[in-house]
Design a protein around this motif. Structure first.
Motif, PDB file in Angstrom:
ATOM      1  N   UNK A  46       0.834  -1.207   0.000  1.00 50.35           N
ATOM      2  CA  UNK A  46       0.000   0.000   0.000  1.00 50.35           C
ATOM      3  C   UNK A  46       0.869   1.257   0.000  1.00 50.35           C
ATOM      4  N   UNK A  47       0.431   2.255  -0.749  1.00 49.16           N
ATOM      5  CA  UNK A  47       1.185   3.495  -0.804  1.00 49.16           C
ATOM      6  C   UNK A  47       2.496   3.389  -1.551  1.00 49.16           C
ATOM      7  N   UNK A  48       2.633   2.346  -2.392  1.00 51.36           N
ATOM      8  CA  UNK A  48       3.874   2.135  -3.127  1.00 51.36           C
ATOM      9  C   UNK A  48       4.066   3.222  -4.186  1.00 51.36           C
ATOM     10  N   UNK A  49       5.303   3.387  -4.622  1.00 54.87           N
ATOM     11  CA  UNK A  49       5.642   4.343  -5.675  1.00 54.87           C
ATOM     12  C   UNK A  49       5.465   3.646  -7.011  1.00 54.87           C
ATOM     13  N   UNK A  50       4.425   3.979  -7.791  1.00 57.20           N
ATOM     14  CA  UNK A  50       4.125   3.203  -9.001  1.00 57.20           C
ATOM     15  C   UNK A  50       5.190   3.355 -10.075  1.00 57.20           C
ATOM     16  N   UNK A  51       5.271   2.347 -10.934  1.00 58.72           N
ATOM     17  CA  UNK A  51       6.125   2.385 -12.116  1.00 58.72           C
ATOM     18  C   UNK A  51       5.266   2.274 -13.367  1.00 58.72           C
ATOM     19  N   UNK A  52       5.770   2.731 -14.526  1.00 60.21           N
ATOM     20  CA  UNK A  52       4.948   2.784 -15.730  1.00 60.21           C
ATOM     21  C   UNK A  52       5.097   1.574 -16.644  1.00 60.21           C
ATOM     22  N   UNK A  53       4.048   1.288 -17.382  1.00 64.54           N
ATOM     23  CA  UNK A  53       4.111   0.394 -18.536  1.00 64.54           C
ATOM     24  C   UNK A  53       3.182   0.982 -19.597  1.00 64.54           C
ATOM     25  N   UNK A  63       5.799  -3.174 -25.710  1.00 66.96           N
ATOM     26  CA  UNK A  63       7.028  -3.552 -26.421  1.00 66.96           C
ATOM     27  C   UNK A  63       8.043  -2.426 -26.360  1.00 66.96           C
ATOM     28  N   UNK A  64       8.068  -1.659 -25.273  1.00 66.20           N
ATOM     29  CA  UNK A  64       8.993  -0.539 -25.160  1.00 66.20           C
ATOM     30  C   UNK A  64      10.366  -1.045 -24.751  1.00 66.20           C
ATOM     31  N   UNK A  65      11.289  -1.089 -25.699  1.00 65.87           N
ATOM     32  CA  UNK A  65      12.632  -1.565 -25.414  1.00 65.87           C
ATOM     33  C   UNK A  65      12.616  -2.994 -24.903  1.00 65.87           C
ATOM     34  N   UNK A  66      13.314  -3.248 -23.801  1.00 68.74           N
ATOM     35  CA  UNK A  66      13.369  -4.596 -23.234  1.00 68.74           C
ATOM     36  C   UNK A  66      12.319  -4.787 -22.150  1.00 68.74           C
ATOM     37  N   UNK A  67      11.433  -3.835 -21.991  1.00 69.01           N
ATOM     38  CA  UNK A  67      10.537  -3.854 -20.839  1.00 69.01           C
ATOM     39  C   UNK A  67       9.250  -4.635 -21.063  1.00 69.01           C
ATOM     40  N   UNK A  68       8.952  -5.052 -22.274  1.00 70.30           N
ATOM     41  CA  UNK A  68       7.676  -5.691 -22.474  1.00 70.30           C
ATOM     42  C   UNK A  68       7.769  -6.840 -23.454  1.00 70.30           C
ATOM     43  N   UNK A  69       6.713  -7.667 -23.456  1.00 68.81           N
ATOM     44  CA  UNK A  69       5.580  -7.584 -22.539  1.00 68.81           C
ATOM     45  C   UNK A  69       5.902  -8.122 -21.150  1.00 68.81           C
ATOM     46  N   UNK A  70       5.220  -7.550 -20.163  1.00 67.02           N
ATOM     47  CA  UNK A  70       5.352  -8.046 -18.796  1.00 67.02           C
ATOM     48  C   UNK A  70       4.632  -9.395 -18.688  1.00 67.02           C
ATOM     49  N   UNK A  71       5.059 -10.270 -17.778  1.00 63.22           N
ATOM     50  CA  UNK A  71       4.414 -11.583 -17.667  1.00 63.22           C
ATOM     51  C   UNK A  71       2.913 -11.514 -17.447  1.00 63.22           C
ATOM     52  N   UNK A  78      12.365  -1.990 -14.557  1.00 61.89           N
ATOM     53  CA  UNK A  78      11.038  -1.718 -15.125  1.00 61.89           C
ATOM     54  C   UNK A  78      10.555  -0.313 -14.776  1.00 61.89           C
ATOM     55  N   UNK A  79      11.443   0.535 -14.266  1.00 60.87           N
ATOM     56  CA  UNK A  79      11.042   1.893 -13.911  1.00 60.87           C
ATOM     57  C   UNK A  79      10.585   1.988 -12.470  1.00 60.87           C
ATOM     58  N   UNK A  80      10.563   3.220 -11.978  1.00 59.73           N
ATOM     59  CA  UNK A  80      10.128   3.425 -10.602  1.00 59.73           C
ATOM     60  C   UNK A  80      11.061   2.788  -9.593  1.00 59.73           C
ATOM     61  N   UNK A  81      12.365   2.705  -9.917  1.00 58.59           N
ATOM     62  CA  UNK A  81      13.355   2.109  -9.019  1.00 58.59           C
ATOM     63  C   UNK A  81      13.028   0.661  -8.710  1.00 58.59           C
ATOM     64  N   UNK A 100      20.992  -4.169  -4.896  1.00 58.07           N
ATOM     65  CA  UNK A 100      22.235  -3.397  -4.917  1.00 58.07           C
ATOM     66  C   UNK A 100      22.321  -2.366  -6.028  1.00 58.07           C
ATOM     67  N   UNK A 101      21.612  -2.560  -7.127  1.00 58.07           N
ATOM     68  CA  UNK A 101      21.794  -1.676  -8.278  1.00 58.07           C
ATOM     69  C   UNK A 101      21.078  -0.339  -8.100  1.00 58.07           C
ATOM     70  N   UNK A 102      21.609   0.717  -8.716  1.00 55.53           N
ATOM     71  CA  UNK A 102      20.895   1.994  -8.710  1.00 55.53           C
ATOM     72  C   UNK A 102      19.673   1.926  -9.612  1.00 55.53           C
ATOM     73  N   UNK A 103      18.797   2.913  -9.509  1.00 52.43           N
ATOM     74  CA  UNK A 103      17.542   2.909 -10.269  1.00 52.43           C
ATOM     75  C   UNK A 103      17.785   2.776 -11.761  1.00 52.43           C
ATOM     76  N   UNK A 104      18.829   3.400 -12.267  1.00 54.69           N
ATOM     77  CA  UNK A 104      19.084   3.373 -13.709  1.00 54.69           C
ATOM     78  C   UNK A 104      19.654   2.037 -14.171  1.00 54.69           C
ATOM     79  N   UNK A 105      19.901   1.117 -13.240  1.00 50.83           N
ATOM     80  CA  UNK A 105      20.534  -0.135 -13.594  1.00 50.83           C
ATOM     81  C   UNK A 105      22.018   0.071 -13.805  1.00 50.83           C
ATOM     82  N   UNK A 106      22.619  -0.796 -14.600  1.00 51.61           N
ATOM     83  CA  UNK A 106      24.046  -0.665 -14.867  1.00 51.61           C
ATOM     84  C   UNK A 106      24.352  -1.260 -16.221  1.00 51.61           C
ATOM     85  N   UNK A 107      24.974  -0.481 -17.081  1.00 55.13           N
ATOM     86  CA  UNK A 107      25.357  -0.971 -18.398  1.00 55.13           C
ATOM     87  C   UNK A 107      26.542  -1.921 -18.283  1.00 55.13           C
ATOM     88  N   UNK A 108      26.655  -2.811 -19.252  1.00 58.77           N
ATOM     89  CA  UNK A 108      27.819  -3.678 -19.288  1.00 58.77           C
ATOM     90  C   UNK A 108      29.064  -2.848 -19.552  1.00 58.77           C
TER      91      UNK A 108
END
Length: 425
Positions: free
Chosen positions: A143-150, A172-180, A262-265, A294-302
């Motif tokens: 409850x009261x979570x910080x939402x993320x977008x799709x 199908x936005x980049x690698x983010x979709x489709x969600x399960x 998937x956004x929203x940290x 451990x990862x920051x919100x933006x993730x980490x590039x190879x």
């Protein structure tokens, strides 16, 4: 059993040998988009026969906004008819929404806020059908979570009285979709720290997976670099068709799992059922969930910090076992003793290529683990996390971070890490 990881953009892969197939989803042709009705302050008037498409589109946009809002309220209060009722009962959208309603409710959807993302566009060759993107800010369980977008594509039919939803396109936005939850009928179990979902055909595996995920969460929580633990770990177990579709598919053949931003940290964890032995699930979960923590919100590039990102996850995945029991030592020996296709001895160049042989992948993760293990044994987990934060989160150089955190020049520590990896064989 390989548990090897690679990093692509914000994606982190854990590997077992597994075949992959590319997925191609074609988009339907459409006419140019009309001006967005939301930009107009005045309500759209009801269209009459002979009105131009702009007038019809503006009127439909307002009705769709209202329907999306009503649908969201229905979902959150558990009203299936209200959620599905926006669709034409004879259309594919109706069946998709029924399945999504069951899955979203079982995932304890806690926030669902849809909005049109841009103007409507009339479908080419069908003057009664319109397409519009819809972005849904959403989250689960907390409850009261910080939402993320799709963002998904929707298609609507105008019958002159009320727009009716006739198709829901997987995101199908980049690698983010489709969600399960968009495309698969899932069975769900929720624990104290985790949500685990599997296809209905293997729902008998849920109790064991949930137990393993809950145990892994207690380990992963220790690696929340900034002290802020994830509000919830979400784990999805993929059968082969799901693996090839969820989040865009297309993983390297050795991938056994990954964590994807998937956004929203937030990150989702996906496990590949193909070739994943039950005895490896615990290690794989600890590894992937440590990425989430451990990862920051933006993730980490190879790239140059790959060894550290994967090393800390491998360290957590090993579950505190003695180095002599670490199962990649044979591949580390091969990697360090190979002159052709091996490794040049620099941690910043340790990352394996997507098409690398299994032993090369495993050996690379092994060296990352051993280098990280050396830093922990010499300085402590606390100081390793401080080093990780400075390098991965704050973008500091290893040279600066090493002197500040460890009080030792990085050139010296780098050589000691490599020497330790060679001696651990």
């Amino acid at each position: 059993m390989w548990v090897a990881l690679g990093v692509v953009a914000v994606l982190l892969f854990c590997g077992v040998p597994a075949g992959l197939a590319a997925v191609l989803i074609a988009r339907m042709p459409q006419t140019p988009a009309l001006p967005d009705a939301a930009a107009s302050a005045a309500p759209a008037r009801s269209p009459v026969a002979g009105d131009p498409p702009e007038v019809v589109g503006a009127w439909l946009a307002e009705r769709i906004d209202l329907l999306l809002d009503q649908q969201a309220q229905a979902l959150l209060r558990g009203d299936e008819q209200g959620f599905v009722g926006v669709a034409d009962p004879a259309s594919p959208a109706a069946a998709d929404l029924k399945r999504q309603f069951r899955v979203l409710r079982s995932m304890k959807v806690a926030a669902w806020d849809p909005s049109r993302n841009g103007p409507l566009a009339r479908m080419a060759g069908n003057t009664a059908e319109w397409r519009v993107l819809v972005t849904v800010e959403h989250c689960f369980v907390v409850p009261g979570c910080d939402p993320g977008p799709v963002t998904i594509g929707t298609r609507w039919v105008d019958d002159g009285r009320q727009p009716r939803l006739v198709a829901v396109e997987p995101s199908m936005s980049g690698v983010e979709g489709p969600r399960p939850w968009e495309v698969t009928d899932l069975a769900v179990a929720i624990g104290t720290r985790t949500l685990v979902a599997v296809p209905q055909s293997v729902r008998n595996q849920l109790p064991d997976l949930l137990k393993a995920a809950e145990q892994a969460a207690t380990v992963a929580d220790r690696y929340a670099v900034d002290g802020s633990k994830p509000d919830l770990y979400r784990v999805f177990y993929a059968l082969k068709p799901d693996w090839e579709r969820w989040y865009g598919g297309g993983r390297p053949a050795w991938t056994g799992g990954y964590a994807v931003g998937i956004g929203g940290d937030r990150f989702d964890v996906v496990l590949n059922s193909d070739g994943l032995h039950r005895t490896a699930v615990d290690d794989l979960l600890r590894h992937e969930m440590t990425h989430v923590a451990s990862l920051p919100e933006r993730g980490h590039a190879s790239g140059e910090r790959w060894w550290l990102v994967e090393g800390i996850a491998e360290y957590a995945g090993a579950g505190g076992r003695p180095v002599r029991e670490y199962d990649r030592l044979e591949d580390v020996t091969r990697l360090l003793g190979t002159t052709s296709g091996g490794w040049n001895g620099r941690l910043e160049s340790l990352e394996p290529a997507a098409g690398a042989e299994d032993w090369r992948v495993s050996g690379s993760y092994g060296v990352g683990y051993l280098a990280t293990r050396y830093l922990v044994d010499r300085f402590s987990e606390e100081r390793l996390l401080a080093f990780f934060k400075a390098v991965v989160h704050d973008g500091r150089s290893e040279e600066d971070a090493s002197v500040e955190v460890f009080g030792v020049e990085w050139s010296v520590l780098h050589q000691e890490c490599v020497t330790y990896a060679r001696s651990a064989r």
